[in-house]
Motif scaffolding. Structure first.
Motif, PDB file in Angstrom:
ATOM      1  N   VAL A 195       0.830  -1.203   0.000  1.00 35.23           N
ATOM      2  CA  VAL A 195       0.000   0.000   0.000  1.00 35.23           C
ATOM      3  C   VAL A 195       0.870   1.260   0.000  1.00 35.23           C
ATOM      4  O   VAL A 195       0.508   2.278  -0.607  1.00 35.23           O
ATOM      5  CB  VAL A 195      -0.978  -0.019   1.187  1.00 35.23           C
ATOM      6  N   VAL A 196       2.046   1.216   0.632  1.00 32.40           N
ATOM      7  CA  VAL A 196       2.968   2.349   0.573  1.00 32.40           C
ATOM      8  C   VAL A 196       3.375   2.605  -0.883  1.00 32.40           C
ATOM      9  O   VAL A 196       3.383   3.759  -1.361  1.00 32.40           O
ATOM     10  CB  VAL A 196       4.213   2.094   1.450  1.00 32.40           C
TER      11      VAL A 196
ATOM     12  N   ALA B 295       0.781  12.638  -4.101  1.00 34.10           N
ATOM     13  CA  ALA B 295       1.943  13.474  -3.817  1.00 34.10           C
ATOM     14  C   ALA B 295       2.048  13.683  -2.311  1.00 34.10           C
ATOM     15  O   ALA B 295       1.117  13.405  -1.559  1.00 34.10           O
ATOM     16  CB  ALA B 295       1.803  14.811  -4.527  1.00 34.10           C
ATOM     17  N   GLY B 296       3.191  14.199  -1.862  1.00 26.68           N
ATOM     18  CA  GLY B 296       3.363  14.531  -0.459  1.00 26.68           C
ATOM     19  C   GLY B 296       3.969  13.406   0.355  1.00 26.68           C
ATOM     20  O   GLY B 296       4.105  12.264  -0.103  1.00 26.68           O
ATOM     21  N   ASP B 297       4.318  13.749   1.587  1.00 26.74           N
ATOM     22  CA  ASP B 297       4.904  12.766   2.497  1.00 26.74           C
ATOM     23  C   ASP B 297       3.830  11.798   2.991  1.00 26.74           C
ATOM     24  O   ASP B 297       2.636  12.116   3.022  1.00 26.74           O
ATOM     25  CB  ASP B 297       5.551  13.466   3.682  1.00 26.74           C
ATOM     26  N   ILE B 298       4.288  10.611   3.394  1.00 28.44           N
ATOM     27  CA  ILE B 298       3.380   9.546   3.824  1.00 28.44           C
ATOM     28  C   ILE B 298       3.684   9.187   5.276  1.00 28.44           C
ATOM     29  O   ILE B 298       4.843   8.936   5.629  1.00 28.44           O
ATOM     30  CB  ILE B 298       3.534   8.298   2.927  1.00 28.44           C
ATOM     31  N   LEU B 299       2.644   9.175   6.096  1.00 30.19           N
ATOM     32  CA  LEU B 299       2.768   8.772   7.501  1.00 30.19           C
ATOM     33  C   LEU B 299       2.083   7.428   7.654  1.00 30.19           C
ATOM     34  O   LEU B 299       0.888   7.286   7.393  1.00 30.19           O
ATOM     35  CB  LEU B 299       2.119   9.816   8.418  1.00 30.19           C
TER      36      LEU B 299
ATOM     37  N   VAL C 183       8.706   8.767   3.756  1.00 34.43           N
ATOM     38  CA  VAL C 183       7.761   7.752   4.240  1.00 34.43           C
ATOM     39  C   VAL C 183       8.102   7.549   5.714  1.00 34.43           C
ATOM     40  O   VAL C 183       9.141   6.984   6.056  1.00 34.43           O
ATOM     41  CB  VAL C 183       7.881   6.427   3.468  1.00 34.43           C
ATOM     42  N   ILE C 184       7.247   8.053   6.584  1.00 29.77           N
ATOM     43  CA  ILE C 184       7.519   8.032   8.028  1.00 29.77           C
ATOM     44  C   ILE C 184       6.763   6.852   8.635  1.00 29.77           C
ATOM     45  O   ILE C 184       5.529   6.796   8.593  1.00 29.77           O
ATOM     46  CB  ILE C 184       7.079   9.349   8.689  1.00 29.77           C
TER      47      ILE C 184
ATOM     48  N   PRO D 196       4.872  18.163   9.424  1.00 32.10           N
ATOM     49  CA  PRO D 196       4.737  18.981   8.211  1.00 32.10           C
ATOM     50  C   PRO D 196       4.970  18.153   6.954  1.00 32.10           C
ATOM     51  O   PRO D 196       5.815  17.264   6.926  1.00 32.10           O
ATOM     52  CB  PRO D 196       5.829  20.042   8.388  1.00 32.10           C
ATOM     53  N   GLY D 197       4.208  18.476   5.918  1.00 32.04           N
ATOM     54  CA  GLY D 197       4.383  17.826   4.628  1.00 32.04           C
ATOM     55  C   GLY D 197       3.567  16.579   4.429  1.00 32.04           C
ATOM     56  O   GLY D 197       3.462  16.065   3.317  1.00 32.04           O
ATOM     57  N   VAL D 198       2.958  16.045   5.483  1.00 38.99           N
ATOM     58  CA  VAL D 198       2.195  14.804   5.366  1.00 38.99           C
ATOM     59  C   VAL D 198       0.806  15.095   4.801  1.00 38.99           C
ATOM     60  O   VAL D 198       0.062  15.913   5.351  1.00 38.99           O
ATOM     61  CB  VAL D 198       2.072  14.093   6.735  1.00 38.99           C
TER      62      VAL D 198
END
Length: 833
Positions: free
Chosen positions: A205-206, A214-218, A271-272, A285-287
């Protein structure tokens, strides 16, 4: 400033409520900015009167992040107007007016200053998490206000809170709502196939999110193990084809620098991989994409065993909503949920408060330090469960931290300030008395036991060696035993914590600890988990509390005589030992001197069918030494014999023929007259065993009991006199023979007699004053029944002739007269002519 307006609109109303009532509840939706706006906007409130504000956060990373954000609002560095206090890290100054602390710090602040004189407002942030320190902190703060500081203000804040219950607890405090500035978040469900591994599905899924959004993934995962495995899958896979992507972990045991790096936006797409640490209190930020694994790891405490273990359970609905909200903090986002809408229907609405399911030993110690002996003295949202609190207080008593009245002892007072579990605090206090080297070793052990195990087997199919000494060596010297691996990130973190502990304790870095003392120090922390190897067995041990535990039989500790277990899996009838150390005989002797008891034990020897009396020196259920008493106490022996008969049943007794016959006769009389004669059934005799059998037990030998005399003791003097008349053992037939009556069926006693001996007898024999007719078994000359009757006269008139016809041919030497009523009864066959 637009992102702060919703809460700013409410702040004046909030300040007025705190001024007039002293308490308030703020329900602020995600994005409302409560954590970073409310404290500094209230600094100028007149009722604060120059005092400070203290704000509680559930986690260290959240406390540091909140302090940094607050300082940013004031355009200052952390440590000036805004500071924080967390374990091993404090940044405050004389100028500090707002202190952000982790929840556990408040209880120690109240312990140092029950009136909290330096503070005018206590803020409980993210209170919906209902942590144990949070619940306790609020209860103690309410007590401080009620008794010492009526001007102390209390503010409870959360986005998903049972506001009505908190409002009632605070004296019907007003509930203020602040709308959040949360952008729309699209929810997409991605349940895994039944055969898919959890971590592999997360990674899939990641990759999908990297390709589509787009953007960061938590990514929310239950624990460090899952974070590590997903990180490995992503880094070894094709994540790089999505551009410059950084995979970053985020959890509470990371060093502060690594946590800050995960929270800081950069030029690289991130990817956090986070635990629930990122669920609340933090803005990353960014997520704009959240992937929710749907699982969370929570502690579960068992009052039955006195042990805690972590369980992985589904998230609650409010937690899932909190996680989804992380994707819409700065712009519209997407949330991938790794379950189906149908599964979601089974999720609990809210998480269970820790106070109802966690180990209450830390709470019990804080209560003792605060002088609270009765939990009813405090106001709780949920009162601590009685069984769990009793277990916690029993442990503290065993550790020497409280007395019998639950008042704190000097040892307990020394333990309070250490910010570790009471077990580990007790170990450190004990180690101080043993010198610097032992103190250093206790710090190393406390650090290791406060974190997750850094060691694992090279072969993942095998269980790691449970010996805790190997961990101490691996972390402190760098030597890793053959067959084991150590997580280098965990090792670095542990070494850093050990250095900080040593620095605070004033221990020089060159001091070397002695790992051979590990068992002795562990016994100070876990005196209830000392275990003795079962006789003749390898790897199976008996804990002091009577539970069984096991060590893999191929490991060296499996052959130790004694161990102390620091960690157990608490599953099944025999828990598996996860961490332990051996105990020397000197340590066991010291424990016995301190906690041992001499008990006289009665034990049944089935081979000898006898009860024996022992004097045993015991540590809980562990028998250290025992000796058989040559001149045993007859009362103890008697109690033991009766106890084993109750347990095994009356068949354990050796019933003589005379005792059996007597019991059968009494049963027959009881059947005829239930109120006049005693009940001698198994149930009745077992229920009254102390009355009829006790006096007959004259030794430990069960076979020596005179059961005939014991049964006769059930009878009154008059009954004993009437017994032989009412239920005679024999009946005299016309020939003068005394025939034994068979009483084996109480409802129908039997007289077995040869037919020829009853010639001329027309009256059916009776007993019990004629109330019970005997069932006459008329026998052939060979002793076999040829007729059963309770009507002799009728038999002679009718059935006899059929019997005569049949028997004359078989037994021609015996009398078979045509008129049996006129014939002479006889015991013999005819004489030869």
């Amino acid at each position: 400033m637009s992102d702060r307006l919703p809460v700013e609109v409410v702040v004046p109303e909030l300040a007025a409520a705190l001024d007039n009532i002293g308490s308030a509840v703020l329900v602020a939706e995600p994005g409302a900015g409560k954590t970073t706006v409310v404290p500094w906007r209230l600094l100028d409130a007149p009722w604060l009167a120059g005092r400070k504000i203290v704000m509680l956060e559930p986690r260290r990373v959240a406390a540091r992040a909140a302090a940094a954000r607050l300082a940013w609002h004031l355009d200052e560095a952390v440590g000036e107007t805004v500071g924080y206090r967390i374990r091993f890290d404090t940044k405050v100054s004389a100028r500090t007016r707002i202190e952000v602390v982790t929840e556990g710090v408040l209880a120690r602040m109240i312990d140092d200053d029950p009136a909290l004189e330096a503070y005018g407002l206590v803020i409980f942030d993210e209170f919906h998490e209902r942590s144990l320190p949070g619940d306790l902190g609020l209860a103690l703060a309410l007590q401080s206000r009620a008794i010492l500081r009526p001007d102390l203000r209390l503010l409870v804040m959360s986005a998903t809170l049972d506001a009505a219950a908190v409002s009632r607890l605070l004296g019907n405090a007003p509930v203020l709502d602040a709308p959040g500035r949360v952008f729309p978040v699209e929810t997409r469900y991605r349940p895994a196939r039944p055969e898919a591994r959890f971590e592999a599905h997360v990674a899939t899924v990641v990759r999908e999110a990297l390709a589509e959004e787009a953007g960061d993934i938590l990514v929310f995962l239950p624990g460090i193990g899952e974070i590590r495995r997903v990180e490995t899958i992503l880094q070894e896979g094709d994540v790089g084809r999505h551009g410059d992507v950084a995979v970053m972990p985020l959890h509470g045991t990371l060093p502060a620098a690594a946590q800050d790096a995960a929270l800081r936006p950069g030029t690289t797409r991130r990817v956090i991989l986070a635990t629930s640490i990122a669920e609340t209190s933090l803005t990353v930020p960014g997520v704009r994409v959240v992937i929710d694994g749907g699982r969370i790891r929570v502690p579960r405490f068992s009052p039955r065993t006195g042990m805690s273990r972590l369980e992985t359970v589904p998230v609650t609905r409010d937690s899932a909503d909190q996680r989804r909200g992380r994707a819409g903090r700065t712009e519209p986002g997407v949330c991938y949920r790794l379950w189906s809408p149908v599964e979601e229907l089974s999720f609990a609405e809210h998480r269970t408060p820790e106070i109802l399911s966690a180990d209450l030993a830390p709470l019990a110690l804080d209560l003792a330090a605060a002088g609270v002996a009765d939990v009813a003295e405090l106001s709780w949202l949920d009162r601590p469960p009685t069984a769990a609190l009793a277990q916690a207080r029993a442990l503290l008593s065993l550790l020497g931290a409280v007395d019998d009245a639950h008042h704190i002892t000097p040892v307990g007072r020394s333990m309070v300030s250490m910010a570790v579990h009471p077990r580990l605090a007790r170990m450190i206090v004990s180690a101080r008395e043993g010198g610097v080297a032992e103190h250093a070793l206790a710090i190393e052990l406390a650090t290791l036991l406060s974190d997750r195990d850094p060691v694992r087997r090279t072969d993942p199919r095998e269980l790691p060696d449970v010996d805790l000494r190997l961990r101490v060596d691996a972390v402190t010297t760098g030597r890793t035993p053959a067959g084991l691996q150590i997580d280098h990130g965990a090792k670095s973190r542990l070494q850093s914590d050990i250095r900080e502990w040593r620095k605070r304790a004033g221990i020089a870095r060159e001091v070397r600890s002695d790992t051979e003392q590990v068992g002795r120090l562990l016994a100070a922390a876990y005196p209830d988990r000392v275990a003795q190897r079962r006789a003749g067995q390898v790897g199976r041990f008996l804990l002091r509390n009577g539970r069984g535990v096991a060590v893999p039989p191929d490991q060296p500790l499996a052959r130790a005589d004694y161990i102390v277990a620091a960690d157990l899996d608490d599953t099944g009838a025999e828990s598996r030992v996860l961490l332990a150390a051996p105990l020397g005989a000197d340590v066991v002797d010291a424990l016995v001197q301190q906690h041992g008891e001499r008990r006289v034990a009665v034990e049944w020897d089935p081979a000898r069918r006898s009860m024996r009396l022992f004097e045993r020196l015991q540590l809980g259920e562990i028998v250290v030494t025992e000796r058989q008493l040559a001149d045993p106490d007859p009362d103890r022996i008697r109690e033991g014999v009766l106890a084993v008969i109750r347990a095994e049943g009356l068949e354990l007794l050796r019933w003589s023929e005379a005792a059996v016959r007597l019991r059968e006769r009494l049963a027959t009389l009881h059947h005829a007259d239930p109120t006049g004669w005693p009940d001698v059934s198994d149930t009745a005799l077992l229920e009254s065993i102390d009355g009829w059998l006790a006096s007959a037990v004259v030794s430990g030998a069960v076979d020596a009991i005179d059961l005939t005399s014991a049964l006769r003791s059930l009878l009154s003097h008059e009954q004993q006199r009437q017994l032989d008349r009412m239920a005679p053992e024999h009946y005299e037939v016309p020939t003068g023979s005394r025939i034994r009556i068979d009483y084996s069926d109480p409802a129908a006693p039997v007289l077995p007699v040869r037919l020829q001996e009853m010639f001329g007898e027309q009256v059916t024999p009776r007993i019990a004053n004629g109330t019970i007719p005997l069932t006459v078994h008329l026998l052939s000359p060979a002793g076999r029944p040829i007729q059963v009757t309770r009507d002799l006269a009728g038999f002679w008139r009718t059935s006899y002739f059929d019997v005569r016809k049949d028997m004359r041919g078989r037994y021609p030497k015996h009398d078979w007269p045509e008129n049996p009523l006129d014939a002479t009864p006889t015991r013999r066959a005819k004489r030869k002519s």
